[in-house]
Design a protein around this motif. Sequence first.
Motif, PDB file in Angstrom:
ATOM      1  N   THR A  15      20.897   8.785  -2.376  1.00 14.39           N
ATOM      2  CA  THR A  15      22.189   8.474  -3.016  1.00 14.39           C
ATOM      3  C   THR A  15      23.187   7.948  -2.004  1.00 14.39           C
ATOM      4  O   THR A  15      24.067   7.172  -2.355  1.00 14.39           O
ATOM      5  CB  THR A  15      22.774   9.724  -3.706  1.00 14.39           C
ATOM      6  N   GLY A  16      23.056   8.358  -0.770  1.00 13.60           N
ATOM      7  CA  GLY A  16      23.984   7.878   0.257  1.00 13.60           C
ATOM      8  C   GLY A  16      23.356   6.743   1.039  1.00 13.60           C
ATOM      9  O   GLY A  16      22.157   6.520   1.014  1.00 13.60           O
ATOM     10  N   GLY A  17      24.155   6.031   1.742  1.00 16.25           N
ATOM     11  CA  GLY A  17      23.651   4.940   2.562  1.00 16.25           C
ATOM     12  C   GLY A  17      23.593   3.637   1.807  1.00 16.25           C
ATOM     13  O   GLY A  17      23.907   3.561   0.620  1.00 16.25           O
ATOM     14  N   PRO A  18      23.201   2.582   2.482  1.00 12.72           N
ATOM     15  CA  PRO A  18      23.183   1.254   1.874  1.00 12.72           C
ATOM     16  C   PRO A  18      22.085   1.134   0.808  1.00 12.72           C
ATOM     17  O   PRO A  18      21.035   1.756   0.889  1.00 12.72           O
ATOM     18  CB  PRO A  18      22.899   0.325   3.054  1.00 12.72           C
ATOM     19  N   SER A  19      22.356   0.311  -0.191  1.00 10.70           N
ATOM     20  CA  SER A  19      21.387   0.148  -1.280  1.00 10.70           C
ATOM     21  C   SER A  19      20.153  -0.632  -0.827  1.00 10.70           C
ATOM     22  O   SER A  19      19.079  -0.467  -1.398  1.00 10.70           O
ATOM     23  CB  SER A  19      22.035  -0.551  -2.469  1.00 10.70           C
ATOM     24  N   TRP A  20      20.297  -1.475   0.212  1.00 10.02           N
ATOM     25  CA  TRP A  20      19.143  -2.228   0.680  1.00 10.02           C
ATOM     26  C   TRP A  20      18.076  -1.293   1.218  1.00 10.02           C
ATOM     27  O   TRP A  20      16.886  -1.594   1.149  1.00 10.02           O
ATOM     28  CB  TRP A  20      19.530  -3.264   1.737  1.00 10.02           C
ATOM     29  N   ALA A  21      18.475  -0.126   1.745  1.00  9.95           N
ATOM     30  CA  ALA A  21      17.501   0.831   2.276  1.00  9.95           C
ATOM     31  C   ALA A  21      16.622   1.376   1.153  1.00  9.95           C
ATOM     32  O   ALA A  21      15.417   1.602   1.344  1.00  9.95           O
ATOM     33  CB  ALA A  21      18.203   1.961   2.994  1.00  9.95           C
ATOM     34  N   ARG A  22      17.202   1.581  -0.024  1.00 12.18           N
ATOM     35  CA  ARG A  22      16.417   2.038  -1.167  1.00 12.18           C
ATOM     36  C   ARG A  22      15.390   0.982  -1.556  1.00 12.18           C
ATOM     37  O   ARG A  22      14.251   1.296  -1.885  1.00 12.18           O
ATOM     38  CB  ARG A  22      17.328   2.328  -2.357  1.00 12.18           C
ATOM     39  N   TRP A  23      15.812  -0.276  -1.523  1.00 11.58           N
ATOM     40  CA  TRP A  23      14.889  -1.357  -1.866  1.00 11.58           C
ATOM     41  C   TRP A  23      13.762  -1.464  -0.839  1.00 11.58           C
ATOM     42  O   TRP A  23      12.616  -1.738  -1.199  1.00 11.58           O
ATOM     43  CB  TRP A  23      15.625  -2.684  -1.976  1.00 11.58           C
ATOM     44  N   VAL A  24      14.089  -1.263   0.428  1.00  7.37           N
ATOM     45  CA  VAL A  24      13.056  -1.317   1.475  1.00  7.37           C
ATOM     46  C   VAL A  24      12.049  -0.193   1.271  1.00  7.37           C
ATOM     47  O   VAL A  24      10.832  -0.410   1.325  1.00  7.37           O
ATOM     48  CB  VAL A  24      13.694  -1.252   2.885  1.00  7.37           C
ATOM     49  N   LEU A  25      12.532   1.030   1.041  1.00  8.97           N
ATOM     50  CA  LEU A  25      11.625   2.153   0.823  1.00  8.97           C
ATOM     51  C   LEU A  25      10.778   1.953  -0.431  1.00  8.97           C
ATOM     52  O   LEU A  25       9.580   2.244  -0.441  1.00  8.97           O
ATOM     53  CB  LEU A  25      12.412   3.462   0.728  1.00  8.97           C
ATOM     54  N   GLY A  26      11.401   1.445  -1.478  1.00  7.31           N
ATOM     55  CA  GLY A  26      10.642   1.151  -2.695  1.00  7.31           C
ATOM     56  C   GLY A  26       9.594   0.077  -2.460  1.00  7.31           C
ATOM     57  O   GLY A  26       8.465   0.169  -2.951  1.00  7.31           O
ATOM     58  N   GLY A  27       9.969  -0.940  -1.703  1.00  9.59           N
ATOM     59  CA  GLY A  27       9.021  -2.010  -1.367  1.00  9.59           C
ATOM     60  C   GLY A  27       7.865  -1.514  -0.537  1.00  9.59           C
ATOM     61  O   GLY A  27       6.713  -1.909  -0.751  1.00  9.59           O
ATOM     62  N   VAL A  28       8.164  -0.644   0.423  1.00 13.70           N
ATOM     63  CA  VAL A  28       7.100  -0.062   1.254  1.00 13.70           C
ATOM     64  C   VAL A  28       6.136   0.738   0.382  1.00 13.70           C
ATOM     65  O   VAL A  28       4.916   0.651   0.538  1.00 13.70           O
ATOM     66  CB  VAL A  28       7.698   0.810   2.380  1.00 13.70           C
ATOM     67  N   ALA A  29       6.668   1.510  -0.563  1.00 18.72           N
ATOM     68  CA  ALA A  29       5.808   2.291  -1.460  1.00 18.72           C
ATOM     69  C   ALA A  29       4.911   1.376  -2.289  1.00 18.72           C
ATOM     70  O   ALA A  29       3.717   1.649  -2.453  1.00 18.72           O
ATOM     71  CB  ALA A  29       6.663   3.170  -2.372  1.00 18.72           C
ATOM     72  N   VAL A  30       5.457   0.274  -2.794  1.00 21.29           N
ATOM     73  CA  VAL A  30       4.666  -0.664  -3.598  1.00 21.29           C
ATOM     74  C   VAL A  30       3.595  -1.340  -2.750  1.00 21.29           C
ATOM     75  O   VAL A  30       2.438  -1.479  -3.167  1.00 21.29           O
ATOM     76  CB  VAL A  30       5.585  -1.709  -4.273  1.00 21.29           C
ATOM     77  N   VAL A  31       3.961  -1.752  -1.540  1.00 22.40           N
ATOM     78  CA  VAL A  31       2.987  -2.410  -0.648  1.00 22.40           C
ATOM     79  C   VAL A  31       1.873  -1.451  -0.262  1.00 22.40           C
ATOM     80  O   VAL A  31       0.691  -1.823  -0.262  1.00 22.40           O
ATOM     81  CB  VAL A  31       3.701  -2.983   0.601  1.00 22.40           C
ATOM     82  N   LEU A  32       2.217  -0.211   0.059  1.00 27.05           N
ATOM     83  CA  LEU A  32       1.183   0.764   0.417  1.00 27.05           C
ATOM     84  C   LEU A  32       0.255   1.034  -0.761  1.00 27.05           C
ATOM     85  O   LEU A  32      -0.955   1.152  -0.586  1.00 27.05           O
ATOM     86  CB  LEU A  32       1.827   2.064   0.900  1.00 27.05           C
ATOM     87  N   ALA A  33       0.817   1.128  -1.954  1.00 30.01           N
ATOM     88  CA  ALA A  33      -0.022   1.343  -3.138  1.00 30.01           C
ATOM     89  C   ALA A  33      -0.944   0.146  -3.375  1.00 30.01           C
ATOM     90  O   ALA A  33      -2.114   0.313  -3.727  1.00 30.01           O
ATOM     91  CB  ALA A  33       0.864   1.586  -4.353  1.00 30.01           C
ATOM     92  N   ALA A  34      -0.426  -1.060  -3.160  1.00 26.43           N
ATOM     93  CA  ALA A  34      -1.245  -2.265  -3.329  1.00 26.43           C
ATOM     94  C   ALA A  34      -2.378  -2.304  -2.302  1.00 26.43           C
ATOM     95  O   ALA A  34      -3.513  -2.667  -2.629  1.00 26.43           O
ATOM     96  CB  ALA A  34      -0.379  -3.513  -3.219  1.00 26.43           C
ATOM     97  N   CYS A  35      -2.087  -1.926  -1.070  1.00 20.95           N
ATOM     98  CA  CYS A  35      -3.123  -1.894  -0.025  1.00 20.95           C
ATOM     99  C   CYS A  35      -4.202  -0.876  -0.359  1.00 20.95           C
ATOM    100  O   CYS A  35      -5.390  -1.125  -0.160  1.00 20.95           O
ATOM    101  CB  CYS A  35      -2.500  -1.568   1.328  1.00 20.95           C
ATOM    102  N   LEU A  36      -3.791   0.274  -0.862  1.00 18.78           N
ATOM    103  CA  LEU A  36      -4.745   1.305  -1.244  1.00 18.78           C
ATOM    104  C   LEU A  36      -5.629   0.822  -2.401  1.00 18.78           C
ATOM    105  O   LEU A  36      -6.844   1.016  -2.389  1.00 18.78           O
ATOM    106  CB  LEU A  36      -4.001   2.583  -1.637  1.00 18.78           C
ATOM    107  N   ALA A  37      -5.027   0.182  -3.373  1.00 16.64           N
ATOM    108  CA  ALA A  37      -5.793  -0.348  -4.504  1.00 16.64           C
ATOM    109  C   ALA A  37      -6.755  -1.441  -4.048  1.00 16.64           C
ATOM    110  O   ALA A  37      -7.910  -1.500  -4.487  1.00 16.64           O
ATOM    111  CB  ALA A  37      -4.848  -0.882  -5.568  1.00 16.64           C
ATOM    112  N   LEU A  38      -6.302  -2.309  -3.162  1.00 19.18           N
ATOM    113  CA  LEU A  38      -7.150  -3.374  -2.647  1.00 19.18           C
ATOM    114  C   LEU A  38      -8.331  -2.817  -1.875  1.00 19.18           C
ATOM    115  O   LEU A  38      -9.465  -3.282  -2.016  1.00 19.18           O
ATOM    116  CB  LEU A  38      -6.318  -4.313  -1.763  1.00 19.18           C
ATOM    117  N   ALA A  39      -8.086  -1.796  -1.057  1.00 17.86           N
ATOM    118  CA  ALA A  39      -9.172  -1.165  -0.307  1.00 17.86           C
ATOM    119  C   ALA A  39     -10.187  -0.523  -1.253  1.00 17.86           C
ATOM    120  O   ALA A  39     -11.388  -0.573  -1.008  1.00 17.86           O
ATOM    121  CB  ALA A  39      -8.599  -0.124   0.650  1.00 17.86           C
ATOM    122  N   ALA A  40      -9.704   0.069  -2.330  1.00 16.84           N
ATOM    123  CA  ALA A  40     -10.609   0.682  -3.308  1.00 16.84           C
ATOM    124  C   ALA A  40     -11.457  -0.367  -4.013  1.00 16.84           C
ATOM    125  O   ALA A  40     -12.608  -0.113  -4.359  1.00 16.84           O
ATOM    126  CB  ALA A  40      -9.807   1.485  -4.321  1.00 16.84           C
TER     127      ALA A  40
END
Length: 99
Positions: A15-40
Amino acid sequence: MALIAACACAATMWTGGPSWARWVLGGVAVVLAACLALAALIGPAARCNAILTGAEPMEVILTGADLIGADLRGVRGITEQQVRAVAKVDSDTKFGPLK
């Protein structure tokens, strides 16, 4: 998996801090999930039967090699017992002279 969950949780709970940080963390989660799916998806396709017919494995390191179902007929410079001692083989692995 834990890293994906941590990034997704941090992105939604932040809730605190810049909103771009939330987008970065969300993007990292999506990229990691995509990498895991691709590896599977790629993992099983990467396991293919080796065809080493007539090869000379003196130049190849077979320690720990997955030779399940491989065709090793006519291989020169190494015996069946030497291959079985260092590599993974099964009843479908073919040994013997080249016909």
